[in-house]
Scaffold this motif. Sequence first.
Motif, PDB file in Angstrom:
ATOM      1  N   LEU A   5       0.891  -1.349   0.044  1.00 22.54           N
ATOM      2  CA  LEU A   5       0.280   0.016   0.610  1.00 22.54           C
ATOM      3  C   LEU A   5       0.924   1.198  -0.174  1.00 22.54           C
ATOM      4  CD1 LEU A   5      -3.107  -0.838   2.833  1.00 22.54           C
ATOM      5  CD2 LEU A   5      -2.445  -1.272  -0.075  1.00 22.54           C
ATOM      6  N   THR A   6       0.526   2.094  -0.782  1.00 16.33           N
ATOM      7  CA  THR A   6       1.918   3.520  -1.164  1.00 16.33           C
ATOM      8  C   THR A   6       1.080   4.299   0.096  1.00 16.33           C
ATOM      9  OG1 THR A   6       1.427   3.058  -3.194  1.00 16.33           O
ATOM     10  CG2 THR A   6       2.009   5.282  -3.043  1.00 16.33           C
ATOM     11  N   THR A   7       1.817   4.715   1.051  1.00 18.00           N
ATOM     12  CA  THR A   7       1.159   5.668   1.605  1.00 18.00           C
ATOM     13  C   THR A   7       0.924   7.204   1.219  1.00 18.00           C
ATOM     14  OG1 THR A   7       3.127   7.231   2.489  1.00 18.00           O
ATOM     15  CG2 THR A   7       3.180   4.712   3.295  1.00 18.00           C
ATOM     16  N   GLU A  33      -7.836   2.943  -6.412  1.00 18.53           N
ATOM     17  CA  GLU A  33      -7.799   1.429  -7.267  1.00 18.53           C
ATOM     18  C   GLU A  33      -7.089   1.803  -8.616  1.00 18.53           C
ATOM     19  OE1 GLU A  33     -11.675   3.162  -8.147  1.00 18.53           O
ATOM     20  OE2 GLU A  33     -11.162   2.585  -6.727  1.00 18.53           O
ATOM     21  N   ALA A  34      -7.239   2.948  -9.285  1.00 20.01           N
ATOM     22  CA  ALA A  34      -6.792   3.427 -10.916  1.00 20.01           C
ATOM     23  C   ALA A  34      -5.781   3.364 -11.114  1.00 20.01           C
ATOM     24  CB  ALA A  34      -7.134   4.710 -10.916  1.00 20.01           C
ATOM     25  N   PRO A  35      -4.771   2.734 -12.124  1.00 22.79           N
ATOM     26  CA  PRO A  35      -3.529   2.934 -11.812  1.00 22.79           C
ATOM     27  C   PRO A  35      -3.552   3.652 -12.796  1.00 22.79           C
ATOM     28  CG  PRO A  35      -4.754   1.400 -13.593  1.00 22.79           C
ATOM     29  CD  PRO A  35      -5.632   1.671 -12.633  1.00 22.79           C
ATOM     30  N   THR A 118       2.650   2.989 -16.579  1.00 21.07           N
ATOM     31  CA  THR A 118       2.412   3.074 -15.324  1.00 21.07           C
ATOM     32  C   THR A 118       2.241   2.680 -14.005  1.00 21.07           C
ATOM     33  OG1 THR A 118       1.150   2.407 -17.717  1.00 21.07           O
ATOM     34  CG2 THR A 118      -0.142   1.417 -15.279  1.00 21.07           C
ATOM     35  N   ALA A 119       1.877   3.419 -13.660  1.00 21.31           N
ATOM     36  CA  ALA A 119       2.117   3.210 -11.561  1.00 21.31           C
ATOM     37  C   ALA A 119       0.612   2.156 -11.011  1.00 21.31           C
ATOM     38  CB  ALA A 119       2.425   3.922 -11.295  1.00 21.31           C
ATOM     39  N   PRO A 120       1.053   1.347 -10.325  1.00 25.68           N
ATOM     40  CA  PRO A 120      -0.094   0.256  -9.636  1.00 25.68           C
ATOM     41  C   PRO A 120      -0.921   1.296  -9.328  1.00 25.68           C
ATOM     42  CG  PRO A 120       1.629  -0.606  -9.966  1.00 25.68           C
ATOM     43  CD  PRO A 120       2.560   0.420 -10.460  1.00 25.68           C
ATOM     44  N   ALA A 121      -2.359   0.962  -8.573  1.00 20.78           N
ATOM     45  CA  ALA A 121      -2.825   1.291  -8.059  1.00 20.78           C
ATOM     46  C   ALA A 121      -2.220   1.958  -7.052  1.00 20.78           C
ATOM     47  CB  ALA A 121      -4.184   0.449  -7.498  1.00 20.78           C
ATOM     48  N   LEU A 122      -3.049   2.688  -5.806  1.00 20.36           N
ATOM     49  CA  LEU A 122      -2.170   3.113  -4.917  1.00 20.36           C
ATOM     50  C   LEU A 122      -2.919   2.026  -3.704  1.00 20.36           C
ATOM     51  CD1 LEU A 122      -2.353   6.957  -4.689  1.00 20.36           C
ATOM     52  CD2 LEU A 122      -1.283   5.758  -4.836  1.00 20.36           C
ATOM     53  N   LEU A 123      -4.308   1.404  -3.578  1.00 17.63           N
ATOM     54  CA  LEU A 123      -4.436   0.585  -2.777  1.00 17.63           C
ATOM     55  C   LEU A 123      -3.886  -0.992  -3.701  1.00 17.63           C
ATOM     56  CD1 LEU A 123      -8.270   2.007  -1.875  1.00 17.63           C
ATOM     57  CD2 LEU A 123      -6.220   2.283  -0.445  1.00 17.63           C
ATOM     58  N   SER A 133      -0.453  -6.194 -12.081  1.00 17.04           N
ATOM     59  CA  SER A 133      -0.700  -4.759 -11.191  1.00 17.04           C
ATOM     60  C   SER A 133      -0.159  -4.573 -10.693  1.00 17.04           C
ATOM     61  CB  SER A 133      -0.879  -3.584 -12.378  1.00 17.04           C
ATOM     62  OG  SER A 133      -0.713  -2.193 -12.414  1.00 17.04           O
ATOM     63  N   ARG A 134       0.715  -4.632  -9.766  1.00 13.92           N
ATOM     64  CA  ARG A 134       0.642  -4.003  -8.414  1.00 13.92           C
ATOM     65  C   ARG A 134       1.807  -3.825  -7.739  1.00 13.92           C
ATOM     66  NH1 ARG A 134       2.479  -9.124  -4.983  1.00 13.92           N
ATOM     67  NH2 ARG A 134       2.752 -10.372  -6.813  1.00 13.92           N
ATOM     68  N   TRP A 135       2.292  -3.221  -6.514  1.00 13.01           N
ATOM     69  CA  TRP A 135       3.214  -3.063  -6.004  1.00 13.01           C
ATOM     70  C   TRP A 135       3.768  -4.215  -5.087  1.00 13.01           C
ATOM     71  CZ3 TRP A 135       5.882   1.406  -7.568  1.00 13.01           C
ATOM     72  CH2 TRP A 135       5.094   2.541  -7.585  1.00 13.01           C
TER      73      TRP A 135
END
Length: 185
Positions: A5-7, A33-35, A118-123, A133-135
Motif C-alpha cells: 500500500l502506498t502511503t 484503485e486506478a493505475p 503505468t504506476a499501479p493503483a495506490l490501494l 499490476s501491483r506494488w
Amino acid sequence: MTSNLTTSDGAAWLASAGTYPRSTLALWQERPEAPVVLPCGSAFDVVSAPAVFGRRMVDRLWDEGPGSGPVATFRGRMLLFAAPGTAQRLPSLLRWEEFGRTGAIPPLLCHGNGDAVTAPALLAADPATSGDSRWLVAPDTRRPWLPGPEIVLWAAVRAARAAVRISISSSADQDAKVYDVSRRR
C-alpha cells in the motif's frame, strides 16, 4: 515486511513526477484503485525487467545489497524505480559488462526522460481483478532512496550469476519473498 500500500507521502512523490501533481492526487483520492501513467526522468527513471529475472534482481538488492526503491509489477514485467539518469547510463554499462554481451542478462527496458510508465493503483486491489499490476515495494516517503545505474548493473550481474547456479524446479511461490524495509540505506 513491506506493505504493498502506498502511503500519502509515497503518493505525493509519485504525483510529483507529473506536470499536474495536484490533479493526479485528486484522481487518486477519488479512485485509489486506478493505475496512473506517469512521466519518467524527473522524479525517477524505471528499469523494466522480465518478471523472473527482475525478481532475482530485487532479491539480490535486498539480500546482498542496499535494498531497493519502489518496485512494481506490470504486464509480466518487474518495474524497478531508479534514480533519474539511470535510463541514460545503464545501457552503456550493460554493453560494457561481459554479461551484457553473452546474453546472460535479458533485455532490460530503460525508461527515462521523455518516457512514461503505468504506476499501479495506490490501494492493493483484489489480485483476481488487478492482474499482475501491483506494488511489491510501495513508495512510502516523499524522498525515497533510488538505486543508480551502477547499483542496478550490480543487481543484474548478480542475478545473472545466480541464474546460472539455480536449477529449475517447482519450488515455493515466487511472491512469498518478504523484504525488510528497515534495511534501506
